[in-house]
Scaffold this active site. Structure first.
Site, PDB file in Angstrom:
ATOM      1  N   HIS A  23      84.141 -61.209 -37.899  1.00  0.00           N
ATOM      2  CA  HIS A  23      83.835 -60.014 -37.093  1.00  0.00           C
ATOM      3  C   HIS A  23      84.903 -59.856 -36.020  1.00  0.00           C
ATOM      4  O   HIS A  23      84.591 -59.826 -34.823  1.00  0.00           O
ATOM      5  CB  HIS A  23      82.455 -60.115 -36.428  1.00  0.00           C
ATOM      6  N   HIS A  79      75.644 -55.211 -50.140  1.00  0.00           N
ATOM      7  CA  HIS A  79      75.955 -54.914 -48.725  1.00  0.00           C
ATOM      8  C   HIS A  79      77.451 -54.683 -48.649  1.00  0.00           C
ATOM      9  O   HIS A  79      78.216 -55.372 -49.326  1.00  0.00           O
ATOM     10  CB  HIS A  79      75.502 -56.102 -47.876  1.00  0.00           C
ATOM     11  N   GLU A  81      79.744 -54.417 -45.920  1.00  0.00           N
ATOM     12  CA  GLU A  81      80.699 -54.849 -44.908  1.00  0.00           C
ATOM     13  C   GLU A  81      81.929 -55.377 -45.655  1.00  0.00           C
ATOM     14  O   GLU A  81      81.839 -55.796 -46.817  1.00  0.00           O
ATOM     15  CB  GLU A  81      80.050 -55.937 -44.033  1.00  0.00           C
ATOM     16  N   ASP A  83      83.703 -57.923 -45.768  1.00  0.00           N
ATOM     17  CA  ASP A  83      83.777 -59.270 -46.346  1.00  0.00           C
ATOM     18  C   ASP A  83      83.173 -59.326 -47.748  1.00  0.00           C
ATOM     19  O   ASP A  83      83.406 -60.292 -48.483  1.00  0.00           O
ATOM     20  CB  ASP A  83      83.121 -60.317 -45.431  1.00  0.00           C
ATOM     21  N   HIS A 145      71.736 -57.381 -42.181  1.00  0.00           N
ATOM     22  CA  HIS A 145      71.829 -56.952 -40.812  1.00  0.00           C
ATOM     23  C   HIS A 145      72.493 -55.581 -40.645  1.00  0.00           C
ATOM     24  O   HIS A 145      72.740 -55.186 -39.492  1.00  0.00           O
ATOM     25  CB  HIS A 145      72.612 -57.999 -40.006  1.00  0.00           C
ATOM     26  N   ASP A 164      73.666 -61.494 -46.984  1.00  0.00           N
ATOM     27  CA  ASP A 164      73.923 -62.264 -45.756  1.00  0.00           C
ATOM     28  C   ASP A 164      72.747 -63.156 -45.353  1.00  0.00           C
ATOM     29  O   ASP A 164      72.945 -64.227 -44.767  1.00  0.00           O
ATOM     30  CB  ASP A 164      74.245 -61.313 -44.595  1.00  0.00           C
ATOM     31  N   TYR A 192      74.427 -69.118 -37.437  1.00  0.00           N
ATOM     32  CA  TYR A 192      74.522 -67.831 -38.150  1.00  0.00           C
ATOM     33  C   TYR A 192      73.312 -66.964 -37.809  1.00  0.00           C
ATOM     34  O   TYR A 192      73.445 -65.780 -37.477  1.00  0.00           O
ATOM     35  CB  TYR A 192      74.579 -68.148 -39.638  1.00  0.00           C
ATOM     36  N   HIS A 225      77.293 -65.990 -48.268  1.00  0.00           N
ATOM     37  CA  HIS A 225      78.169 -66.935 -47.558  1.00  0.00           C
ATOM     38  C   HIS A 225      77.584 -68.340 -47.673  1.00  0.00           C
ATOM     39  O   HIS A 225      76.367 -68.520 -47.546  1.00  0.00           O
ATOM     40  CB  HIS A 225      78.267 -66.608 -46.066  1.00  0.00           C
TER      41      HIS A 225
HETATM   42 FE1  FEO Z   1      77.404 -58.416 -43.131  1.00  0.00          FE
HETATM   43 FE2  FEO Z   1      78.757 -61.012 -44.767  1.00  0.00          FE
HETATM   44  O1  FEO Z   1      78.681 -59.264 -44.166  1.00  0.00           O
END
Ligand code: FEO
Length: 396
Positions: A23, A79, A81, A83, A145, A164, A192, A225
Protein backbone atom coordinates in the site's frame (compact mmCIF):
# COMPACT_ATOMS: atom_id res chain seq x y z
CA UNK A 1 6.85 -22.14 -10.12
CA UNK A 2 3.42 -23.81 -10.14
CA UNK A 3 2.49 -25.99 -7.15
CA UNK A 4 -0.20 -28.64 -7.16
CA UNK A 5 -2.71 -28.27 -4.33
CA UNK A 6 -5.30 -30.89 -5.33
CA UNK A 7 -5.89 -32.91 -8.49
CA UNK A 8 -7.88 -29.97 -9.85
CA UNK A 9 -6.24 -26.93 -8.29
CA UNK A 10 -2.73 -25.58 -8.82
CA UNK A 11 -1.13 -22.53 -7.19
CA UNK A 12 0.32 -20.29 -9.91
CA UNK A 13 1.11 -17.14 -7.92
CA UNK A 14 4.26 -15.24 -6.99
CA UNK A 15 6.16 -15.31 -3.70
CA UNK A 16 7.62 -11.83 -3.18
CA UNK A 17 10.49 -12.35 -0.75
CA UNK A 18 11.82 -8.83 -1.38
CA UNK A 19 8.68 -6.88 -0.53
CA UNK A 20 9.31 -4.46 2.35
CA UNK A 21 6.32 -2.12 1.98
CA UNK A 22 2.77 -2.49 0.76
CA UNK A 23 0.00 0.00 0.00
CA UNK A 24 2.76 2.43 -0.96
CA UNK A 25 4.57 2.80 2.36
CA UNK A 26 1.50 2.47 4.55
CA UNK A 27 2.13 -1.16 5.52
CA UNK A 28 5.50 -2.68 6.39
CA UNK A 29 6.07 -6.24 5.19
CA UNK A 30 9.15 -7.43 7.04
CA UNK A 31 8.45 -11.03 6.01
CA UNK A 32 7.64 -10.26 2.38
CA UNK A 33 4.37 -11.48 0.92
CA UNK A 34 2.86 -13.56 -1.83
CA UNK A 35 0.22 -12.93 -4.48
CA UNK A 36 -1.71 -16.17 -4.71
CA UNK A 37 -3.28 -17.06 -8.04
CA UNK A 38 -4.99 -20.38 -8.64
CA UNK A 39 -5.56 -22.46 -11.76
CA UNK A 40 -8.58 -24.76 -11.61
CA UNK A 41 -8.80 -27.61 -14.14
CA UNK A 42 -12.10 -29.45 -14.34
CA UNK A 43 -14.08 -29.93 -17.57
CA UNK A 44 -13.63 -26.17 -17.80
CA UNK A 45 -10.45 -24.31 -16.93
CA UNK A 46 -10.55 -21.32 -14.61
CA UNK A 47 -7.89 -18.83 -13.53
CA UNK A 48 -8.62 -17.21 -10.19
CA UNK A 49 -6.91 -13.83 -9.50
CA UNK A 50 -3.51 -12.79 -10.85
CA UNK A 51 -0.48 -11.07 -9.28
CA UNK A 52 0.96 -7.60 -8.66
CA UNK A 53 1.81 -5.48 -11.69
CA UNK A 54 5.66 -5.62 -11.49
CA UNK A 55 5.47 -9.39 -11.92
CA UNK A 56 2.96 -9.43 -14.79
CA UNK A 57 5.31 -10.65 -17.54
CA UNK A 58 6.96 -13.25 -15.30
CA UNK A 59 3.51 -14.44 -14.23
CA UNK A 60 2.15 -14.85 -17.75
CA UNK A 61 5.37 -16.54 -18.92
CA UNK A 62 5.16 -19.03 -16.04
CA UNK A 63 1.46 -19.59 -16.65
CA UNK A 64 2.23 -20.51 -20.25
CA UNK A 65 4.51 -23.28 -18.97
CA UNK A 66 1.54 -24.68 -17.06
CA UNK A 67 -1.23 -24.30 -19.63
CA UNK A 68 -2.01 -23.13 -23.15
CA UNK A 69 -3.60 -19.77 -22.31
CA UNK A 70 -6.27 -20.35 -24.96
CA UNK A 71 -7.53 -23.27 -22.84
CA UNK A 72 -8.58 -20.85 -20.06
CA UNK A 73 -12.36 -20.67 -20.24
CA UNK A 74 -12.99 -18.20 -17.41
CA UNK A 75 -11.09 -15.72 -15.28
CA UNK A 76 -12.38 -14.97 -11.80
CA UNK A 77 -11.36 -11.68 -10.24
CA UNK A 78 -12.29 -11.94 -6.56
CA UNK A 79 -10.84 -8.47 -5.84
CA UNK A 80 -9.20 -5.95 -8.08
CA UNK A 81 -6.65 -4.06 -6.07
CA UNK A 82 -3.47 -3.97 -8.14
CA UNK A 83 -1.75 -6.72 -6.16
CA UNK A 84 -4.31 -9.16 -7.62
CA UNK A 85 -5.39 -7.59 -10.89
CA UNK A 86 -1.97 -6.27 -11.87
CA UNK A 87 -1.23 -8.96 -14.45
CA UNK A 88 -4.66 -8.81 -16.11
CA UNK A 89 -3.61 -6.42 -18.86
CA UNK A 90 -0.62 -8.59 -19.81
CA UNK A 91 -2.82 -11.69 -19.73
CA UNK A 92 -5.72 -10.16 -21.68
CA UNK A 93 -3.37 -9.14 -24.48
CA UNK A 94 -3.08 -12.89 -25.13
CA UNK A 95 -6.69 -13.95 -24.49
CA UNK A 96 -8.74 -10.74 -24.94
CA UNK A 97 -12.18 -12.34 -25.17
CA UNK A 98 -12.01 -14.54 -22.07
CA UNK A 99 -14.88 -13.70 -19.73
CA UNK A 100 -13.91 -12.11 -16.42
CA UNK A 101 -16.25 -13.01 -13.56
CA UNK A 102 -16.38 -10.32 -10.88
CA UNK A 103 -18.81 -8.18 -8.92
CA UNK A 104 -20.37 -5.07 -10.47
CA UNK A 105 -17.99 -2.97 -8.37
CA UNK A 106 -15.16 -5.18 -9.57
CA UNK A 107 -15.94 -4.39 -13.22
CA UNK A 108 -15.96 -0.66 -12.43
CA UNK A 109 -12.64 -0.88 -10.62
CA UNK A 110 -10.97 -2.91 -13.39
CA UNK A 111 -12.18 -0.38 -15.97
CA UNK A 112 -10.95 2.46 -13.76
CA UNK A 113 -7.52 0.90 -13.47
CA UNK A 114 -6.90 -0.51 -16.93
CA UNK A 115 -9.34 1.43 -19.14
CA UNK A 116 -10.33 -1.64 -21.14
CA UNK A 117 -13.81 -2.89 -21.91
CA UNK A 118 -13.13 -6.57 -21.43
CA UNK A 119 -15.82 -9.25 -21.38
CA UNK A 120 -17.10 -8.78 -17.84
CA UNK A 121 -19.66 -11.15 -16.34
CA UNK A 122 -20.91 -9.59 -13.13
CA UNK A 123 -22.03 -11.89 -10.34
CA UNK A 124 -23.83 -11.64 -7.02
CA UNK A 125 -23.96 -13.78 -3.89
CA UNK A 126 -25.36 -17.21 -4.71
CA UNK A 127 -24.56 -17.10 -8.42
CA UNK A 128 -22.85 -20.25 -9.60
CA UNK A 129 -20.59 -21.39 -12.41
CA UNK A 130 -20.61 -25.08 -13.26
CA UNK A 131 -17.19 -26.20 -14.43
CA UNK A 132 -17.71 -29.98 -14.58
CA UNK A 133 -17.62 -32.10 -11.46
CA UNK A 134 -17.26 -28.98 -9.37
CA UNK A 135 -19.40 -25.88 -9.12
CA UNK A 136 -18.08 -22.47 -8.19
CA UNK A 137 -20.35 -20.35 -5.99
CA UNK A 138 -19.74 -16.64 -5.57
CA UNK A 139 -20.19 -14.79 -2.28
CA UNK A 140 -19.99 -11.01 -2.32
CA UNK A 141 -17.97 -9.65 0.60
CA UNK A 142 -18.07 -5.86 0.19
CA UNK A 143 -15.66 -3.92 2.41
CA UNK A 144 -13.59 -6.97 3.23
CA UNK A 145 -11.76 -4.78 2.49
CA UNK A 146 -12.80 -3.05 -0.78
CA UNK A 147 -16.29 -2.58 -2.22
CA UNK A 148 -15.61 -5.10 -4.99
CA UNK A 149 -14.41 -7.98 -2.84
CA UNK A 150 -15.98 -11.40 -3.21
CA UNK A 151 -15.08 -14.96 -2.29
CA UNK A 152 -15.48 -18.09 -4.41
CA UNK A 153 -16.36 -21.51 -3.04
CA UNK A 154 -15.48 -24.64 -5.01
CA UNK A 155 -17.64 -27.70 -4.34
CA UNK A 156 -16.16 -31.18 -4.50
CA UNK A 157 -12.73 -29.92 -3.47
CA UNK A 158 -14.42 -27.92 -0.67
CA UNK A 159 -12.18 -24.91 -1.05
CA UNK A 160 -12.97 -21.33 -0.06
CA UNK A 161 -10.97 -18.87 -2.14
CA UNK A 162 -11.24 -16.04 0.36
CA UNK A 163 -9.02 -13.44 -1.30
CA UNK A 164 -7.56 -10.94 1.24
CA UNK A 165 -9.54 -12.30 4.20
CA UNK A 166 -7.49 -14.81 6.25
CA UNK A 167 -4.34 -13.69 4.40
CA UNK A 168 -0.96 -12.67 5.76
CA UNK A 169 1.94 -10.75 4.31
CA UNK A 170 4.25 -13.72 4.75
CA UNK A 171 6.52 -15.26 2.18
CA UNK A 172 7.15 -18.98 2.21
CA UNK A 173 7.70 -21.69 -0.36
CA UNK A 174 6.03 -24.22 1.96
CA UNK A 175 2.49 -23.29 0.93
CA UNK A 176 0.51 -24.56 3.94
CA UNK A 177 -0.06 -23.30 7.48
CA UNK A 178 1.14 -26.53 9.07
CA UNK A 179 4.50 -26.30 7.29
CA UNK A 180 5.62 -22.94 8.67
CA UNK A 181 6.66 -21.44 12.00
CA UNK A 182 3.24 -20.77 13.52
CA UNK A 183 4.44 -18.02 15.86
CA UNK A 184 5.64 -16.10 12.79
CA UNK A 185 2.47 -16.95 10.90
CA UNK A 186 0.06 -15.75 13.57
CA UNK A 187 2.15 -12.63 14.25
CA UNK A 188 1.72 -11.73 10.56
CA UNK A 189 -1.96 -12.77 10.54
CA UNK A 190 -2.86 -10.52 13.49
CA UNK A 191 -0.78 -7.65 12.08
CA UNK A 192 -2.68 -8.04 8.79
CA UNK A 193 -6.04 -8.06 10.56
CA UNK A 194 -5.16 -5.15 12.85
CA UNK A 195 -3.85 -2.92 10.07
CA UNK A 196 -6.16 -3.82 7.18
CA UNK A 197 -9.41 -5.24 8.51
CA UNK A 198 -10.00 -3.52 11.87
CA UNK A 199 -12.10 -0.69 10.36
CA UNK A 200 -14.37 -3.31 8.78
CA UNK A 201 -14.80 -5.63 11.76
CA UNK A 202 -18.60 -5.47 11.77
CA UNK A 203 -18.61 -6.63 8.13
CA UNK A 204 -16.16 -9.41 9.03
CA UNK A 205 -18.45 -10.78 11.73
CA UNK A 206 -21.54 -10.56 9.52
CA UNK A 207 -19.90 -12.18 6.51
CA UNK A 208 -18.30 -15.03 8.46
CA UNK A 209 -21.61 -15.84 10.14
CA UNK A 210 -23.33 -15.74 6.76
CA UNK A 211 -20.80 -18.14 5.22
CA UNK A 212 -20.93 -20.44 8.29
CA UNK A 213 -24.73 -20.56 7.98
CA UNK A 214 -24.33 -22.29 4.59
CA UNK A 215 -22.79 -25.28 6.44
CA UNK A 216 -20.38 -25.92 3.61
CA UNK A 217 -17.71 -28.55 4.05
CA UNK A 218 -14.31 -26.89 4.19
CA UNK A 219 -11.06 -28.65 3.36
CA UNK A 220 -8.94 -25.63 2.51
CA UNK A 221 -9.05 -21.85 2.77
CA UNK A 222 -6.99 -20.38 -0.03
CA UNK A 223 -6.40 -16.67 0.57
CA UNK A 224 -4.68 -14.27 -1.81
CA UNK A 225 -1.64 -13.66 0.43
CA UNK A 226 0.52 -16.00 2.48
CA UNK A 227 -0.17 -19.60 3.41
CA UNK A 228 -3.11 -21.80 2.52
CA UNK A 229 -5.03 -22.91 5.62
CA UNK A 230 -4.99 -26.71 5.33
CA UNK A 231 -4.54 -28.00 8.87
CA UNK A 232 -7.76 -27.09 10.72
CA UNK A 233 -8.76 -24.18 8.47
CA UNK A 234 -11.50 -23.27 10.97
CA UNK A 235 -8.80 -22.00 13.34
CA UNK A 236 -8.25 -18.81 11.36
CA UNK A 237 -12.02 -18.31 11.03
CA UNK A 238 -12.33 -18.54 14.82
CA UNK A 239 -9.45 -16.07 15.22
CA UNK A 240 -11.19 -13.63 12.89
CA UNK A 241 -14.43 -13.87 14.88
CA UNK A 242 -12.41 -13.16 18.02
CA UNK A 243 -10.43 -10.29 16.48
CA UNK A 244 -13.55 -8.73 14.98
CA UNK A 245 -15.26 -8.69 18.37
CA UNK A 246 -13.53 -5.56 19.79
CA UNK A 247 -10.49 -7.69 20.58
CA UNK A 248 -8.25 -6.87 23.52
CA UNK A 249 -5.75 -8.53 25.81
CA UNK A 250 -4.76 -7.55 29.34
CA UNK A 251 -2.25 -5.06 27.94
CA UNK A 252 -1.61 -1.34 28.35
CA UNK A 253 0.61 0.27 25.72
CA UNK A 254 2.44 3.48 26.57
CA UNK A 255 3.40 5.14 23.32
CA UNK A 256 5.30 8.40 23.23
CA UNK A 257 7.79 10.55 21.42
CA UNK A 258 10.31 12.67 23.26
CA UNK A 259 12.74 15.50 22.44
CA UNK A 260 15.12 15.57 25.41
CA UNK A 261 13.99 12.43 27.26
CA UNK A 262 11.53 14.17 29.61
CA UNK A 263 8.46 12.55 28.05
CA UNK A 264 10.27 9.19 28.13
CA UNK A 265 10.92 9.66 31.86
CA UNK A 266 7.25 10.46 32.31
CA UNK A 267 6.28 7.27 30.45
CA UNK A 268 8.55 5.14 32.63
CA UNK A 269 7.32 6.72 35.87
CA UNK A 270 3.66 6.19 34.91
CA UNK A 271 4.47 2.59 33.91
CA UNK A 272 6.14 2.08 37.30
CA UNK A 273 2.98 3.24 39.09
CA UNK A 274 0.78 0.92 37.03
CA UNK A 275 3.10 -2.03 37.53
CA UNK A 276 3.28 -1.54 41.32
CA UNK A 277 -0.50 -1.49 41.53
CA UNK A 278 -1.29 -4.24 39.02
CA UNK A 279 1.73 -6.51 38.47
CA UNK A 280 -0.30 -8.80 36.21
CA UNK A 281 -1.11 -6.32 33.46
CA UNK A 282 1.24 -6.39 30.49
CA UNK A 283 2.75 -2.94 30.07
CA UNK A 284 4.68 -2.16 26.92
CA UNK A 285 6.52 1.09 26.22
CA UNK A 286 7.24 2.30 22.70
CA UNK A 287 9.01 5.34 21.34
CA UNK A 288 6.86 5.96 18.26
CA UNK A 289 9.75 7.60 16.38
CA UNK A 290 11.79 4.38 16.64
CA UNK A 291 9.11 1.74 16.15
CA UNK A 292 7.45 0.39 13.05
CA UNK A 293 4.10 2.18 12.76
CA UNK A 294 2.21 -0.98 11.77
CA UNK A 295 3.63 -2.90 14.73
CA UNK A 296 2.34 -0.05 16.90
CA UNK A 297 -1.12 -0.40 15.38
CA UNK A 298 -0.97 -4.14 16.16
CA UNK A 299 0.02 -3.41 19.77
CA UNK A 300 -2.83 -0.90 20.11
CA UNK A 301 -5.17 -3.52 18.62
CA UNK A 302 -4.11 -5.91 21.40
CA UNK A 303 -4.37 -3.31 24.18
CA UNK A 304 -7.29 -2.59 26.47
CA UNK A 305 -5.88 0.90 26.95
CA UNK A 306 -3.18 3.19 25.63
CA UNK A 307 -1.33 6.12 27.14
CA UNK A 308 -0.16 8.52 24.49
CA UNK A 309 2.61 11.01 25.17
CA UNK A 310 4.29 13.82 23.30
CA UNK A 311 6.41 16.78 24.19
CA UNK A 312 5.06 20.07 22.90
CA UNK A 313 6.83 21.46 19.85
CA UNK A 314 5.77 24.59 18.00
CA UNK A 315 2.48 24.60 19.90
CA UNK A 316 1.70 21.05 18.76
CA UNK A 317 2.70 17.39 18.68
CA UNK A 318 5.85 15.59 17.62
CA UNK A 319 5.26 14.23 14.14
CA UNK A 320 5.53 10.51 14.89
CA UNK A 321 2.63 10.83 17.33
CA UNK A 322 0.66 13.10 15.00
CA UNK A 323 1.05 10.60 12.15
CA UNK A 324 0.20 7.65 14.37
CA UNK A 325 -2.98 9.38 15.54
CA UNK A 326 -4.08 9.80 11.93
CA UNK A 327 -3.67 6.04 11.40
CA UNK A 328 -5.37 5.25 14.71
CA UNK A 329 -8.39 7.39 13.82
CA UNK A 330 -8.83 5.46 10.57
CA UNK A 331 -8.79 2.13 12.40
CA UNK A 332 -12.05 2.97 14.22
CA UNK A 333 -10.98 1.01 17.30
CA UNK A 334 -13.79 0.21 19.70
CA UNK A 335 -13.90 -0.42 23.44
CA UNK A 336 -10.47 1.03 24.24
CA UNK A 337 -9.50 3.44 27.01
CA UNK A 338 -6.83 6.12 26.95
CA UNK A 339 -5.07 8.99 28.68
CA UNK A 340 -2.47 11.54 27.56
CA UNK A 341 0.78 12.89 28.93
CA UNK A 342 3.66 15.08 27.81
CA UNK A 343 6.47 17.39 28.85
CA UNK A 344 6.71 21.06 28.01
CA UNK A 345 8.80 24.18 28.52
CA UNK A 346 6.42 27.09 28.07
CA UNK A 347 3.18 26.82 26.04
CA UNK A 348 2.47 23.09 26.64
CA UNK A 349 -0.45 22.39 24.29
CA UNK A 350 0.39 18.75 23.48
CA UNK A 351 -1.62 17.02 26.22
CA UNK A 352 -4.81 18.94 25.45
CA UNK A 353 -4.39 18.18 21.74
CA UNK A 354 -3.67 14.49 22.40
CA UNK A 355 -6.76 14.24 24.57
CA UNK A 356 -8.99 15.77 21.89
CA UNK A 357 -7.55 13.59 19.14
CA UNK A 358 -7.93 10.43 21.24
CA UNK A 359 -11.59 11.30 21.85
CA UNK A 360 -12.02 12.06 18.17
CA UNK A 361 -10.58 8.62 17.35
CA UNK A 362 -13.22 6.96 19.54
CA UNK A 363 -11.18 6.27 22.68
CA UNK A 364 -12.69 6.61 26.14
CA UNK A 365 -10.35 9.12 27.80
CA UNK A 366 -10.64 8.09 31.44
CA UNK A 367 -8.68 10.84 33.19
CA UNK A 368 -7.32 14.31 32.54
CA UNK A 369 -3.87 14.14 31.01
CA UNK A 370 -0.72 14.97 32.93
CA UNK A 371 2.01 17.46 32.01
CA UNK A 372 5.54 17.89 33.36
CA UNK A 373 7.47 21.15 33.09
CA UNK A 374 11.02 20.74 31.74
CA UNK A 375 12.70 17.65 33.24
CA UNK A 376 10.71 15.58 35.78
CA UNK A 377 12.67 14.65 38.89
CA UNK A 378 12.06 13.86 42.54
CA UNK A 379 8.53 14.87 43.53
CA UNK A 380 7.43 15.05 39.93
CA UNK A 381 8.44 11.42 39.29
CA UNK A 382 6.47 10.42 42.39
CA UNK A 383 3.48 12.38 41.11
CA UNK A 384 3.69 10.58 37.75
CA UNK A 385 3.93 7.21 39.46
CA UNK A 386 0.85 8.12 41.52
CA UNK A 387 -0.87 9.08 38.29
CA UNK A 388 -0.10 5.59 36.96
CA UNK A 389 -1.49 4.02 40.16
CA UNK A 390 -4.66 6.06 39.88
CA UNK A 391 -5.18 4.83 36.32
CA UNK A 392 -5.22 1.13 37.15
CA UNK A 393 -8.87 0.92 38.22
CA UNK A 394 -9.96 3.29 35.45
CA UNK A 395 -8.23 1.26 32.75
CA UNK A 396 -9.74 -2.09 33.75
FE1 FEO B 1 -6.82 -5.70 -1.17
FE2 FEO B 1 -4.41 -8.01 -1.47
O1 FEO B 1 -5.45 -6.58 -2.04
Amino acid sequence: MAKKITDKVTWVGKVDWELTHFHGHEYSTSKGSSYNSYLIRDEKTVLLDTVWLPYDQEYVANLKKEINLNKIDYIIANHNEIDHSGALAELMREIPNTPIYCTANGAKIIKGHYHQDWNFVTVKTGDTLNIGESTLTFVEAPMLHWPDTMMTYMSGENILFSNDAFGQHYSTELLYNDNVDNSELFAEAIKYYANILTPFSKFVTKKINEVLSFNLPLNLICPSHGVIWKNNPAQIVEKYLDWANDYQENQISIIYDTMWESTRKMAEAIADGINKTDPNVTIKLFNASKEDKNDLITEIFKSKAILLGSSTINNGLLHSIGGLLEMVKGMKFKNKKAAAFGSYGWSGESVKQLTEKLKDAGFDVVKDGIRSLWVPDGDEITKLSEYGKSLVELLK
